[in-house]
Scaffold this motif. Structure first.
Motif, PDB file in Angstrom:
ATOM      1  N   LYS A   7       0.850  -1.219   0.000  1.00  6.06           N
ATOM      2  CA  LYS A   7       0.000   0.000   0.000  1.00  6.06           C
ATOM      3  C   LYS A   7       0.876   1.255   0.000  1.00  6.06           C
ATOM      4  O   LYS A   7       0.587   2.225  -0.685  1.00  6.06           O
ATOM      5  N   GLY A   8       1.935   1.210   0.777  1.00  7.29           N
ATOM      6  CA  GLY A   8       2.838   2.349   0.848  1.00  7.29           C
ATOM      7  C   GLY A   8       3.581   2.561  -0.462  1.00  7.29           C
ATOM      8  O   GLY A   8       3.777   3.692  -0.907  1.00  7.29           O
ATOM      9  N   LEU A   9       3.979   1.446  -1.083  1.00  4.26           N
ATOM     10  CA  LEU A   9       4.730   1.557  -2.345  1.00  4.26           C
ATOM     11  C   LEU A   9       3.837   2.115  -3.454  1.00  4.26           C
ATOM     12  O   LEU A   9       4.315   2.801  -4.363  1.00  4.26           O
ATOM     13  N   LEU A  10       2.541   1.821  -3.395  1.00  4.60           N
ATOM     14  CA  LEU A  10       1.622   2.294  -4.439  1.00  4.60           C
ATOM     15  C   LEU A  10       1.122   3.709  -4.174  1.00  4.60           C
ATOM     16  O   LEU A  10       0.557   4.333  -5.063  1.00  4.60           O
ATOM     17  N   ARG A  11       1.311   4.191  -2.965  1.00  2.00           N
ATOM     18  CA  ARG A  11       0.769   5.520  -2.581  1.00  2.00           C
ATOM     19  C   ARG A  11       1.529   6.604  -3.327  1.00  2.00           C
ATOM     20  O   ARG A  11       2.757   6.598  -3.345  1.00  2.00           O
TER      21      ARG A  11
END
Ligand code: AMP
Length: 426
Positions: A418-422
């Protein structure tokens, strides 16, 4: 300073590891510890909830500070008992620990102090609970009132699942006595953030925000667990959201504790949902999270031993905590079958190889047997790495994970995704 850490999981391994490196610390001990902790510091058999045994150990070892890892002894009143005997101990009193020990107590606390949280009702019997399933016209979260090691919450997608969950919690099948009473609440939509603060009961110092992964399988599928992984990332939370969390959640919580006459000197963990209406509290924990602690402590640059003893004395320092810039990731490797039944005694290999690249492997459920390290729990290891950004920390954690082997090993492949896609902060 000599410090006794209580507990036996990955969180306690991370605490022992960090405290041992702090200038001014002469010796760290752990009770009961686990296979990995015992490789680093002396461990002693003890049930952390047994205050007489803990006091005996602390006095034999001549320790200056007791640090309580898990929730159960806090909820049972360990801090009150040890403080009464003049031991210096970091953690909330029994009354304050009810914020975690009873979800009903926590919901009423939030209601009383106007702390944003999901709408709720409390129920003690199946008929009343059934009558409230459709109250908010959508999915509901069903929560056992008492301590349930992360397994007492079901977020039901539809009525049939809600009925099944009510039956299994209220009958005692899912989590025993802890499910005698329940909270039924509106499902919140948003991203979750674990927001921890150190508090002396008057002021609070925030730690870095982290994100946990509760479900056992990738893409947040499968049953809830104690936590399958966590990450921290400097880009996770915007300055304005951080301010809102401090003003709308943390300050009224600390003020509420004081107004209600509760003594709180330790870590307060707020599990938040960042909804379209702003941050709301999903749950309080009254101690460090597991595995958030592993992800946090590999980045902490402040002397944790000094901090903990200042907090225990009720003297929170004024300056903010210092952190290594960047990001960190902890991937939890668990036994096949967890959070249900799982085997134990499987030989673990590859820890040295995994650590050779700079990752730190925190032990959660391990034991030494016949000269081997073997599995001895559902969650077995917390494979943790930090880096200048989230992509490099994630890569390092998974590279280390690929070197570790035991029969039936399972870990999520999407920790921090989720963090990498944010593309922008929450
Ligand atoms: P808790 O033990 O209360 O933190 O609940 C465990 C997990 O269930 C949380 O981390 C969430 O993922 C989920 N959960 C709990 N309450 C809600 C809610 N009201 N809405 C959506 N998800 C929830």
């Amino acid at each position: 300073m000599k410090i006794l850490v209580l507990g036996s999981g990955g969180r306690e391994h991370a605490l022992v590891w960090k405290l041992s490196q702090c200038p001014g610390v002469e010796q760290v001990y752990c009770a009961p510890g686990n296979g990995g902790i015992a490789r680093e510091v002396p461990c002693y058999p003890a049930n952390p909830a047994d205050s007489a045994r803990v006091a005996q150990l602390a006095s034999e070892l001549n320790t200056d500070l007791i640090f309580v890892g898990p929730e159960a002894p806090l909820v049972a009143g360990l801090v009150d008992e040890l403080t009464r005997q003049d031991y210096l101990v970091a953690g909330p009193t029994r009354q304050a620990a009810r914020l975690e020990g009873s979800k009903i107590f926590a919901k009423h606390f939030m209601q009383r102090h106007k702390i944003p949280t999901a709408d709720f009702v409390t129920c003690e019997d199946l008929a009343a609970a059934r009558a409230n399933i459709a109250r908010w016209g959508g999915p509901v979260a069903i929560k056992a009132d008492g301590l349930a090691a992360g397994k007492g919450v079901v977020v039901a997608a539809d009525r049939a699942e809600a009925e099944r969950a009510l039956e299994s919690i209220l009958s005692g099948k899912l989590v025993g006595e802890a499910g005698k009473k329940i909270v039924l609440e509106q499902r919140l939509i948003g991203e979750e953030v674990s927001f921890l603060v150190l508090t002396d009961g008057a002021r609070a110092l925030p730690l870095l925000p982290t994100q946990d992964h509760k479900q056992v399988f990738d893409d947040d599928r499968g049953p809830n667990t104690g936590g399958m992984g966590a990450y921290s990332d400097d880009g996770m939370v915007s300055a304005s959201l951080h301010r809102r969390i401090m003003e709308e959640i943390i300050s009224p919580t600390i003020d509420g504790l004081r107004a209600d006459g509760m003594v709180y000197r330790g870590i307060l963990y707020c599990g938040l949902m960042i909804t379209a209406d702003g941050p709301k509290v999903i749950e309080y924990n009254v101690r460090f999270g597991d595995p958030e602690t592993q992800a946090l402590l590999v980045r902490l640059d402040t002397n944790l031993a000094e901090l903990a003893s200042e907090v225990a004395r009720g003297q929170l320092p004024a300056s903010p905590l210092a952190w290594k810039p960047g990001a960190s990731v902890c991937v939890v490797a668990c036994s096949a079958g967890y959070p249900g039944e799982y085997p134990a005694g499987r030989v673990i290999r590859g820890i040295e190889e995994a650590e050779a690249s700079g990752a730190k492997i925190f032990h959660a459920g391990t034991a030494a047997k016949d000269g081997h390290l073997v599995t001895a729990g559902g969650r077995v290891l917390g494979i943790t790495a930090s880096g200048p950004d989230l992509a490099s920390a994630t890569r390092a954690a998974y590279e280390a994970a690929s070197k570790i082997h035991f029969d039936g090993i399972h870990y999520r492949r999407d920790i921090a995704r989720k963090g990498l896609l944010r593309t922008q902060p929450l």
